[in-house]
Design an enzyme around this catalytic site. Structure first.
Site, PDB file in Angstrom:
ATOM      1  N   ASP A 155     -13.482   7.704  10.678  1.00  0.00           N
ATOM      2  CA  ASP A 155     -14.437   7.243  11.686  1.00  0.00           C
ATOM      3  C   ASP A 155     -15.495   8.339  11.828  1.00  0.00           C
ATOM      4  OD1 ASP A 155     -15.653   5.788  13.755  1.00  0.00           O
ATOM      5  OD2 ASP A 155     -14.471   6.832  15.273  1.00  0.00           O
ATOM      6  N   GLU A 202     -15.489   2.778   8.385  1.00  0.00           N
ATOM      7  CA  GLU A 202     -16.259   1.689   8.973  1.00  0.00           C
ATOM      8  C   GLU A 202     -17.652   1.679   8.381  1.00  0.00           C
ATOM      9  OE1 GLU A 202     -14.460   0.931  13.428  1.00  0.00           O
ATOM     10  OE2 GLU A 202     -16.498   1.646  13.227  1.00  0.00           O
ATOM     11  N   ASP A 251     -11.295   8.896  18.556  1.00  0.00           N
ATOM     12  CA  ASP A 251     -11.872   8.837  17.210  1.00  0.00           C
ATOM     13  C   ASP A 251     -10.780   8.811  16.142  1.00  0.00           C
ATOM     14  OD1 ASP A 251     -14.747   8.913  17.869  1.00  0.00           O
ATOM     15  OD2 ASP A 251     -14.222  10.840  18.746  1.00  0.00           O
TER      16      ASP A 251
END
Length: 163
Positions: free
Chosen positions: A8, A68, A140
């Site tokens: 992330d 992502e 996170d």
């Protein structure tokens, strides 16, 4: 068995999570967060981020990575900083010989929680169910673990569909 590194990326705090996937079973291996000093020059922050992710790759020897997909922020400066951090993380993966699968945030949430509109609390609650006893380093790191789990789930589905 496959070891997956979920990422992330962010300039201020990049989350990472490593899982072991075997068929439909997953197990937590490790997770953490890489924080950079907001007062440091951007080049130093990016170097620190690259070195830290390279160290995670060296320590856990994953088979592949997942991140992502980037999203466009309303603030162009924030988007630029995110893109720079993401590039650093992807470069560390490439240097470590890892292919990186990219997944949309809504797809990650749907794969882990069951709905693409899930919030962070729902994702974290599902992580506790999927990986009981895992100590997650922060929000996170939780997002990074969710990316790794989604990657494992999506790969399992793809394998079921192939002849």
């Amino acid at each position: 068995m496959t070891i997956i590194l979920g990422l992330d990326p962010s300039l201020s705090c990049t989350g990472w999570g490593v899982i072991r996937a075997e068929g439909s079973r997953i197990a937590h291996v490790a997770n953490g967060q890489v924080k950079t000093d907001a007062k440091a020059p951007i080049a130093d922050r990016l170097h620190h981020l690259h070195a830290a992710i390279a160290a995670v790759i060296a320590a856990h020897d994953p088979d592949r990575a997942a991140a992502e997909e980037i999203f466009i922020n309303k603030n162009p400066q924030s988007t630029l900083k995110l893109a720079q951090a993401r590039g650093c993380v992807l470069a560390a993966c490439a240097a470590g010989g890892l292919a990186v699968n990219e997944h949309a945030a809504r797809l990650v949430k749907k794969s882990v929680v069951g709905t693409g509109g899930a919030d962070k609390a729902q994702v974290q609650a599902m992580l506790k169910v999927l990986m009981p006893g895992a100590q997650v380093a922060g929000a996170d790191a939780a997002d990074a673990l969710a990316v790794a789990i989604a990657d494992a789930n999506l790969r399992s589905i793809a394998n079921l569909r192939s002849p």
